[in-house]
Design a protein around this motif. Structure first.
Motif, mmCIF file in Angstrom:
data_model
loop_
_atom_site.group_PDB
_atom_site.id
_atom_site.type_symbol
_atom_site.label_atom_id
_atom_site.label_comp_id
_atom_site.label_asym_id
_atom_site.label_seq_id
_atom_site.Cartn_x
_atom_site.Cartn_y
_atom_site.Cartn_z
ATOM 1 N N ARG B 23 -7.814 -37.514 29.810
ATOM 2 C CA ARG B 23 -9.153 -38.032 29.366
ATOM 3 C C ARG B 23 -10.045 -37.519 30.489
ATOM 4 O O ARG B 23 -11.449 -37.472 30.238
ATOM 5 C CB ARG B 23 -9.083 -39.647 29.283
ATOM 6 N N ASN B 24 -9.656 -37.262 31.608
ATOM 7 C CA ASN B 24 -10.595 -36.688 32.946
ATOM 8 C C ASN B 24 -11.142 -35.471 32.566
ATOM 9 O O ASN B 24 -10.359 -34.250 32.485
ATOM 10 C CB ASN B 24 -9.570 -36.805 34.033
ATOM 11 N N PRO B 25 -12.264 -35.049 32.329
ATOM 12 C CA PRO B 25 -13.108 -33.794 32.272
ATOM 13 C C PRO B 25 -12.699 -32.765 33.138
ATOM 14 O O PRO B 25 -12.893 -31.747 33.001
ATOM 15 C CB PRO B 25 -14.478 -34.086 32.025
ATOM 16 N N ALA B 26 -12.418 -33.329 34.312
ATOM 17 C CA ALA B 26 -12.039 -32.261 35.382
ATOM 18 C C ALA B 26 -10.644 -31.457 35.376
ATOM 19 O O ALA B 26 -10.328 -30.650 36.033
ATOM 20 C CB ALA B 26 -12.223 -32.774 36.956
ATOM 21 N N ASN B 49 0.293 -37.407 26.021
ATOM 22 C CA ASN B 49 0.006 -37.945 27.475
ATOM 23 C C ASN B 49 0.740 -39.233 27.344
ATOM 24 O O ASN B 49 0.510 -40.045 26.419
ATOM 25 C CB ASN B 49 -1.484 -37.809 27.614
ATOM 26 N N PRO B 50 1.703 -39.885 28.343
ATOM 27 C CA PRO B 50 2.179 -40.896 28.333
ATOM 28 C C PRO B 50 1.182 -42.054 28.380
ATOM 29 O O PRO B 50 1.551 -43.124 27.598
ATOM 30 C CB PRO B 50 3.105 -40.815 29.457
ATOM 31 N N ILE B 64 6.561 -36.121 23.724
ATOM 32 C CA ILE B 64 6.819 -34.991 22.733
ATOM 33 C C ILE B 64 7.600 -35.393 21.802
ATOM 34 O O ILE B 64 7.556 -35.062 20.539
ATOM 35 C CB ILE B 64 7.456 -33.815 23.489
ATOM 36 N N GLY B 65 8.568 -36.159 22.022
ATOM 37 C CA GLY B 65 9.556 -36.727 21.010
ATOM 38 C C GLY B 65 8.937 -37.497 19.776
ATOM 39 O O GLY B 65 9.457 -37.529 18.694
ATOM 40 N N GLU B 66 7.522 -38.009 20.225
ATOM 41 C CA GLU B 66 7.106 -38.656 19.047
ATOM 42 C C GLU B 66 6.280 -37.837 18.014
ATOM 43 O O GLU B 66 5.152 -38.646 17.270
ATOM 44 C CB GLU B 66 6.434 -39.790 19.724
ATOM 45 N N LEU B 67 5.983 -36.566 18.252
ATOM 46 C CA LEU B 67 5.048 -36.023 17.573
ATOM 47 C C LEU B 67 5.628 -36.396 16.036
ATOM 48 O O LEU B 67 6.770 -35.847 15.851
ATOM 49 C CB LEU B 67 5.423 -34.399 17.811
ATOM 50 N N ILE B 75 0.438 -26.237 23.973
ATOM 51 C CA ILE B 75 -0.094 -25.650 25.194
ATOM 52 C C ILE B 75 0.282 -26.581 26.238
ATOM 53 O O ILE B 75 0.194 -27.959 26.033
ATOM 54 C CB ILE B 75 -1.748 -25.758 24.968
ATOM 55 N N VAL B 76 0.822 -26.063 27.405
ATOM 56 C CA VAL B 76 1.258 -27.156 28.435
ATOM 57 C C VAL B 76 0.369 -26.949 29.843
ATOM 58 O O VAL B 76 0.289 -25.826 30.282
ATOM 59 C CB VAL B 76 2.833 -26.437 28.611
ATOM 60 N N ALA B 77 0.078 -27.940 30.003
ATOM 61 C CA ALA B 77 -1.014 -28.117 31.224
ATOM 62 C C ALA B 77 -0.344 -29.230 32.081
ATOM 63 O O ALA B 77 -1.143 -30.247 32.294
ATOM 64 C CB ALA B 77 -2.422 -28.123 30.879
ATOM 65 N N LEU B 78 0.672 -29.058 32.523
ATOM 66 C CA LEU B 78 1.445 -30.183 33.455
ATOM 67 C C LEU B 78 1.623 -29.713 34.708
ATOM 68 O O LEU B 78 1.497 -28.478 34.952
ATOM 69 C CB LEU B 78 2.877 -30.366 32.926
ATOM 70 N N PRO B 79 1.701 -30.486 35.872
ATOM 71 C CA PRO B 79 2.138 -30.053 37.183
ATOM 72 C C PRO B 79 3.399 -29.260 36.833
ATOM 73 O O PRO B 79 4.452 -29.425 35.993
ATOM 74 C CB PRO B 79 2.529 -31.499 37.931
ATOM 75 N N ARG B 80 3.611 -28.246 37.907
ATOM 76 C CA ARG B 80 4.751 -27.344 37.827
ATOM 77 C C ARG B 80 6.106 -28.057 37.709
ATOM 78 O O ARG B 80 6.646 -27.541 36.804
ATOM 79 C CB ARG B 80 4.724 -26.645 38.955
#
Lengths: 700, 700
Positions: B23-26, B49-50, B64-67, B75-80
């Motif tokens: 939700r954070n635009p940054a 997002n949890p 992801i399991g609840e899709l 598209i994955v934008a998670l910490p490494r």
């Protein structure tokens, strides 16, 4: 520019007459008056037109004879056939300088050419400074004078521009307008009937408002004078020039454009280099360099540091850097300490310093502050790509702040369009060149460092070589008398001796018996070479036999080469053969030559001997007289130089021996302009010495 | 692109999960969602997002399991450190394609590298299309999908772009935005753990919305596959690429950037050329060409006509034209008639056609109409400088109108800034490339004509050379067994025979007596060469004597070269000498070689023999297997080629004989990747035949 009396009336006139002034806004004679008024010219304006009346509030004077006082400058915008008469009247009216806007002279054929010659003659006789004809006019922003027919008024700045093409001036004014580039002076030379490029260079060199001179030329009229002026001026400020018509197609287009000959490309390139002029090959580079030279100090070394928020452009910058012969600076330990502290762990703290894509302005600032203090860095390039995190204007401000307290040149490359626009504008306004791509930025650093080296070059050592000029003179006179073009070999050899060129002992013989006797005196091994006035290159007809060790070998060789010569050229006269002591067998073969260039005079060239150098164009040129430095440079400039320096563990050849020969030839070319061409080929050179084994001299 | 199943889910997904949506635009996980919505993506979006809740009006799925259903693309934008786990879950959720935006992998060191390997392995095993990691994302304007973290949304067009550098993507999007350039697809490859440049080329080659492909690469991963794909794709549409890291400095910067090796420049340049890829060396050229290729037809010949209102730029264009190997077209008689009628007397009706500074739009129009019909013109360049008379928009309109009915490509160069701006915008909007300077316009014509020739090249003739592969195999196996790196001369010679290379008759001898006996059998004159495993180049130690005509000379030579060898290399083993029949005495000496490039495989090179070619870099390269056309091209590509063709009236050498040797070597390189390097030097070649007089083979 005040110091230059001849130009004062042209560039800083107290009063201007506009001959052919017009009330019709479509006429050139109107545009000039309007531009002078728009630009805020403070002196007196005299529009001249037989119709009288008023133009833009100025009362019109009906004829030149009725001018109330002699104007300093007259701008002539009349139909071609009225120009000469007007000039005569202006001379009577005691005008000091004339700028002829009118076209239709040399560039249109014989009639125009003759008219132009008469104008030039008049100006010369009466000591009138004549700009043009076919000029777009001139600008001096220092005194608010725009006396051009261009649409765009230039703004004030420190770049002086002169151009042989008028239309190009319009393009440049329009372009500069949008790019925040200002000019000190702006001169359209036109056909150069009076004021030449050398005159302009001299005047701009003395102009305190001009920091950088840029010019566009299609031809150079008095090469010698131009070179002399340029050498002085480039010691004071950078001169950046583009020479058009450098290819055959371009030269043809040139001669149909201004009716001038483009001249030899190699001669003009040599001239530019020897005079310290920065030559560029396209307009884009001309302006890119003008901007950098006018706003940044020169880098005092080849070590560049690249700061980037993006790896890709950093790599492109590194590629361009190496291609330009620059180094990526090694950061000092202090810099490395600061950067390891300040930057995130994945940043690359070695040059290119990659502060990575999530960098904001503060990361740029801390990095640039460290690099600005780094003693191993001579110049800085700041790259920015508009990533999601990039703070474009703040980064521009950081660059500006760091540049403020920094004595190294700083260049920016903000890549992109709309988003980076405001940052780019801020930088340019603050005098920091901002490019759209890394490569032209590196090009600017390269040219500026080259200019730094030019300014700090060793003081030129002029060499006057010992020679017996009288002896050479007698031979050349004799050849003139009997109408010879190419000197007979014996005469050429004697001139070589007069210039103390190292030549082998040589005997001209007519029979094989004589050859054997000569060889006995000279000592074996010997070389045998056919002599004929009809021979261009001895080796082309197999007319040379080398390293003959015994009388038997010598006799066999005699039979072989004379027979072959007569078979290949049955009608040619065979004067005999030369018997020569052999040069060193393991020597390199080089070629030293000079020709006379119509624009720049004697042009000395150097290459390896053999067809390969010719095919590959691996030849270096300098104009005579050569300084000691020139002789050293020309030898090192050919791409094959590593072969002379000793590639793959071989011994280097005696370079000083080659340089001595080059200096002797330079002396000969300067002493005797009537020697049209001289070629020493091959000159054998090994670790010990050089030996001129063959030479041809052509007079005319 | 629909045809390419593997890419369909990636490029045209019906549903997309954004793992790490925020939700954070940054946060990047927010930007992706926002870009997808802004670009008008019509499919289903699943932010994951949890924290749950809503993002930009979309309800967030906690895991992801609840899709609700398997998304085509994630598209994955998670910490490494969360990426690999997320990928495992995505695999379970049956996702078809994954794009990893997250960075911190291969480019940061060993840990990241190992993590990336695991991701790659997972994707490969489960047949998941993996883009990235360290990708900026991707765009498909055809279905309104912008799944990037860039700030600027690209507009729709026909250019596809792929890049190994993400930040460069941002710059390009920003730049294109202001330049009216649209894209069909836009892919940031990142670290290329899954999708490679070859995959992308294949997909874009099949994409009906893409007319031109442009790419930025730092490394090529599977040279062979890339080359194969590229060759197919360049037959369908132009592929323009820039390869960064082409210098040592650039290569160092590359490896610290994405952790990839830049690889050999000559190999990648050869690869690009053989695959018909248009290689450029700076970004400016990349975009200049993209614009021209996407909007204009290809010129079908080298004949360019330049129309200008200003002589100077016309000359610069003529210079650039000649430098690019293009011709200035000769106008037809019909054109000349029209122009003499329509243009003022001082205009230049020969090319460059100078309609002079007072030209208005009508003069452009009539000239362009004539030139557009001229059968001798293949392409047209319109130059305009903003003179007082210039009608800029009307001229732009004239160019647009003429282009409408014309099947030749038309390029414009409007020089200046503000004033020419509106005309420039009109042209670009109408699909006519408009440059600021003549030189890049000529560069575009040059590249487009080269591509025309590529499309119309003769059908490649694949050559499979006769050889006794088994015989060569046995020798190489033996050498492997005894651990030899460089093959003994006799073995190398036997392989040469197996490949039917033309070699002289040779005997290995151990004494001067044996040498004389061998020479008697072979027939005089002979050559004598020292043989030692410790010798790099025989001629370097003076270990060669040529053209020995008598037993006496042979014995003298034996003494001389063996003594010299032992003096220079006292510790080296001297195996004996070779006695060989002499090759032609008046032959040229050339060098044929191959090495194995780690990225592209066997790389064949050709040059003249001797240090000069090496020093001057006059070497041509092709990747094996060579087609007949490649063999012909490589011989003609060196700058010294005139020496082989016969400069200065000499006889040309037998080029076909060289080409046969090149093809044999290509076959050998392909048959035996274990031959690491093979060098034939020198190969003697005269008008009759070629002879391989020395060769070295290294295995490994």
């Amino acid at each position: 520019m005040q110091s230059n009396a001849k130009f004062h009336s042209l560039l800083c006139p107290d009063s201007i007459a506009i001959v052919g002034a017009s009330r019709n806004p479509a006429k050139l004679g109107h545009v000039v008056v309007s531009n002078l008024i728009r630009s805020g010219y403070k002196g007196t304006l005299y529009p001249v037109n037989p119709a009288g009346g008023e133009i833009l509030g100025l009362s019109v004077i009906p004829s030149i004879g009725e001018l109330p006082s002699p104007p300093d400058l007259a701008i002539v915008a009349l139909p071609r056939d009225q120009v000469l008469d007007a000039m005569r009247e202006l001379e009577t009216a005691q005008v000091s300088a004339i700028c002829v806007i009118s076209a239709g002279f040399r560039e249109t054929g014989r009639d125009g050419f003759e008219l132009e010659m008469k104008m030039a003659e008049l100006a010369r006789r009466r000591n009138i400074t004549l700009l043009g004809p076919n000029s777009l006019g001139l600008v001096n922003t220092a005194c608010g004078m725009d006396a051009t027919i261009a649409q765009t008024l230039p703004s004030k700045g420190s770049i002086a521009f002169f151009s042989q093409s008028g239309a190009l001036c319009s393009a440049i004014l329009d372009w500069a307008d949008g790019e925040n580039i200002g000019f000190s002076k702006f001169l359209s030379l036109g056909n150069k009937a009076g004021v030449s490029e050398a005159d302009v260079l001299e005047a701009l060199g003395d102009d305190p408002e001009t920091k950088v001179i840029i010019g566009y030329l299609e031809s150079v009229d008095d090469g010698d004078k131009f070179l002399r002026e340029a050498r002085v001026v480039t010691g004071k400020k950078p001169v950046i020039m583009i020479k058009a018509g450098t290819t055959q197609a371009g030269a043809r287009a040139t001669s149909s454009h201004t009716g001038s000959m483009a001249g030899s490309l190699v001669a003009s390139t040599a001239a530019f280099r020897q005079a310290g002029i920065i030559e560029v090959h396209d307009l884009e580079a001309l302006f890119a360099l003008a901007r950098s030279f006018s706003s940044q100090p020169l880098p005092e070394g080849p070590n560049l540091t690249v700061v980037t928020n993006s790896g890709g452009p950093g790599i492109l910058a590194a590629d361009a850097c190496e291609a330009a012969g620059l180094n990526l600076a090694r950061p000092s330990q202090k810099t490395l300490d600061i950067l390891s502290e300040a930057l995130p762990p994945f940043a690359a703290i070695y040059n290119p310093i990659d502060i990575i894509g999530d960098a904001k302005a503060d990361r740029y600032r801390v990095t640039l502050e460290a690099v600005a203090q780094d003693e191993f860095t001579d110049a800085i390039l700041v790259l920015l790509t508009p990533t999601a995190s990039a703070e474009i204007e703040e980064t521009a401000q950081a660059v500006i702040d760091v540049a403020e307290g920094c004595d190294k040149p700083i260049f920016a490359c903000f890549m992109g369009g709309q988003r980076i626009g405001p940052g780019r504008d801020m930088l340019i306004k603050a005098g920091i060149p901002c490019y759209g791509y890394p490569e032209p930025a590196i090009g600017a650093v390269e040219a500026m460092y080259a200019h730094y080296r030019w300014l700090n070059r060793p003081y030129p050592v002029e060499v006057c070589f010992r020679r017996d000029k009288g002896r050479a003179e007698r031979i050349i006179e004799k050849a003139h008398r009997i109408g010879l073009a190419e000197l007979p070999f014996e005469d050429a050899m004697e001139i070589a001796m007069a210039y103390e060129l190292p030549i082998p002992e040589t005997r001209l013989v007519r029979t094989s018996d004589q050859a054997v006797r000569a060889a006995k005196k000279l000592g074996y091994p010997v070389a045998l070479k056919v002599v004929s006035p009809h021979l261009r290159s001895k080796s082309d007809v197999g007319g040379v036999a080398l390293n003959l060790k015994t009388p038997r070998e010598l006799r066999d060789a005699w039979m072989e080469i004379t027979t072959r010569f007569q078979r290949k050229q049955p009608d040619a006269y065979l004067a005999g053969c030369l018997v020569q002591t052999m040069g060193p067998l393991k020597a390199r073969e080089v070629l030293v030559k000079f020709t006379q260039d119509p624009q720049f005079g004697p042009l000395v060239s150097f290459s390896l001997a053999g067809p390969s150098a010719e095919v590959l164009g691996d030849v270096a040129y300098r104009l005579a007289p050569l300084t000691l430095q020139d002789a050293q440079d020309i030898v090192r400039e050919i791409r094959s130089f590593p072969l002379l320096r000793g590639a793959r563990g071989e011994e280097p050849v005696n370079l000083a021996a080659i340089e001595d020969i080059l200096l002797s030839m330079s002396q000969m070319a300067t002493d005797f302009p009537e020697i049209r061409e001289a070629e020493l080929s091959p000159v054998l050179v090994d670790a010990e010495a050089a030996l001129v084994t063959d030479l041809r001299l052509t007079i005319g």
